[in-house]
Design an enzyme around this catalytic site. Structure first.
Site, PDB file in Angstrom:
ATOM      1  CE  LYS A  60      -3.572   2.462   2.502  1.00  0.00           C
ATOM      2  NZ  LYS A  60      -4.582   2.423   3.572  1.00  0.00           N
ATOM      3  CE  LYS A  85      -6.038   1.956  -0.704  1.00  0.00           C
ATOM      4  NZ  LYS A  85      -6.391   2.111   0.669  1.00  0.00           N
TER       5      LYS A  85
HETATM    6  C1  PBG Z   1      -7.511   3.397   5.445  1.00  0.00           C
HETATM    7  C2  PBG Z   1      -7.727   3.290   3.994  1.00  0.00           C
HETATM    8  C3  PBG Z   1      -7.530   4.258   2.998  1.00  0.00           C
HETATM    9  C4  PBG Z   1      -7.989   3.705   1.816  1.00  0.00           C
HETATM   10  C5  PBG Z   1      -8.422   2.420   2.108  1.00  0.00           C
HETATM   11  N1  PBG Z   1      -8.230   2.172   3.457  1.00  0.00           N
HETATM   12  C6  PBG Z   1      -7.060   5.659   3.080  1.00  0.00           C
HETATM   13  C7  PBG Z   1      -5.680   5.959   3.423  1.00  0.00           C
HETATM   14  O1  PBG Z   1      -4.839   5.102   3.627  1.00  0.00           O
HETATM   15  O2  PBG Z   1      -5.421   7.152   3.536  1.00  0.00           O
HETATM   16  C8  PBG Z   1      -8.039   4.388   0.481  1.00  0.00           C
HETATM   17  C9  PBG Z   1      -9.084   3.894  -0.448  1.00  0.00           C
HETATM   18  C10 PBG Z   1      -9.382   4.780  -1.611  1.00  0.00           C
HETATM   19  O3  PBG Z   1      -8.733   5.825  -1.843  1.00  0.00           O
HETATM   20  O4  PBG Z   1     -10.306   4.433  -2.340  1.00  0.00           O
HETATM   21  N2  PBG Z   1      -6.230   3.315   5.893  1.00  0.00           N
END
Ligand code: PBG
Length: 323
Positions: free
Chosen positions: A193, A246
């Site tokens: 991520k 992601k």
């Molecule tokens: C929570 C989380 C996030 C997303 C999914 N889980 C936001 C982040 O990490 O700031 C992003 C999902 C999206 O942008 O569609 N940690």
């Protein structure tokens, strides 16, 4: 053999021939739709077509998705109260926990995945608890994340999906789930991520913008592919059942690299900013939404994703049913 003996256009001549030799399938059975569950419904301005839903709204949305053959939903909760620890995350009566129970009662076949993170629940908006110096305390956060996952498991989640990027969280969650009698519950790890600007619209949706600083101290540097493989290896070693990359579209090379290095199912998250970009371009008349969405999702599958989490899931499923 080369031209003129070889002519690749022969197999592109009719729709039936193209269908016959297509290498990548896109089906609603590969798609997961994110849902934002809150105590009141509200449209999310940065994501046209997406709204926060109540528990009953989530059940209704889940029913429509199930009828279209979409595989499942990924639930995010927006609590009414936030605190420094994010205690709403493991509230057995929280929005996510109630929504899991309600959706599973009505639509038992739909796969219900819960996002395990503290950022929607902490007053400061970070994904873990803070040390006195303001840094995110990795090890102290693990117990709270594991507690949240167990709470989701008790509610009946089919899969838990940690997205916090603390080191060791997959192992901590696995151990706690096993100790609490949930040895059969799979973990979908947000393994690679990245600290991405493409999460902007989500932070409005989930009300989770950090009050200070950013997430670069725990989410990955967008420049690093080898490190993405290390993250993935570690999550697998800690017991992940599915690994995720992601965002998706700007990271297709990472999806392909992860696909090549593991036999686990690979998921990709087509995030909020990717969705918002398509919507804005469609509104500006730049291109046709249906064609661009199906091409995008096919590209993510082609890169190696078995599962795609996408805000386009319902539309895509409808379009796929028409073709
Ligand atoms: C929570 C989380 C996030 C997303 C999914 N889980 C936001 C982040 O990490 O700031 C992003 C999902 C999206 O942008 O569609 N940690």
């Amino acid at each position: 053999m080369a031209f003129p003996d070889t002519r690749l256009r022969r197999l592109r001549r009719t729709a039936a021939l193209r269908d016959l030799v297509r290498e990548t399938e896109l089906s609603p059975a590969r798609l997961i739709a994110p849902l934002f569950v809150a105590s009141s419904a509200a449209p999310i301005t940065a994501m046209p077509g997406v709204s926060r839903v109540t528990i009953s709204g989530a059940v209704a949305a889940a029913g429509e998705l199930a009828a279209l053959g979409v595989a499942g939903v990924l639930l995010f909760g927006i609590p009414d109260q936030k605190d420094a620890e994010g205690s709403g995350a493991w509230d057995d009566e929280g929005a996510v926990q109630l929504a899991v129970r309600a959706i599973k009662a009505e639509h038992p076949r739909l796969v219900v995945i819960t996002d395990v993170c503290l950022c929607e629940y902490t007053s400061h908006g970070h994904c873990g608890v803070l040390r006195a110096d303001g840094g995110v305390d990795n090890d102290a956060s693990l117990e709270l994340l594991a507690r949240s996952a167990v709470s989701h498991a008790r509610a009946g989640a089919d899969i838990v999906a940690p997205s916090d990027m603390m080191d060791g969280r997959v192992g901590a969650i696995r151990a706690e789930l096993d100790a609490e009698g949930f040895a059969e519950l799979p973990i979908l790890a947000y393994a690679a991520k990245f600290a991405s600007a493409f999460y902007g619209p989500f932070r409005e949706a989930a009300d989770s913008t950090p009050a200070f600083g950013d997430r670069r101290g725990y989410q990955m540097d967008p420049a690093n592919r080898r490190e993405a493989l290390r993250e993935t290896e570690l999550d697998i070693a800690e017991g992940a059942d599915i690994v995720m990359v992601k965002p998706a579209l700007p990271y297709l090379d990472v999806i392909a690299a992860v696909r090549a290095m593991t036999r686990l199912p690979v998921a990709a998250y087509n995030v909020s900013g990717e969705y918002a970009m398509v919507k804005a371009a469609v509104a500006a008349g730049a291109f046709e939404e249906r064609a661009v969405v199906l091409e995008t999702l096919t590209a993510i599958r082609r890169a190696g994703a078995d599962i795609i989490i996408t805000y386009h899931a319902e539309d895509a499923a409808r379009w796929l049913a028409q073709t």
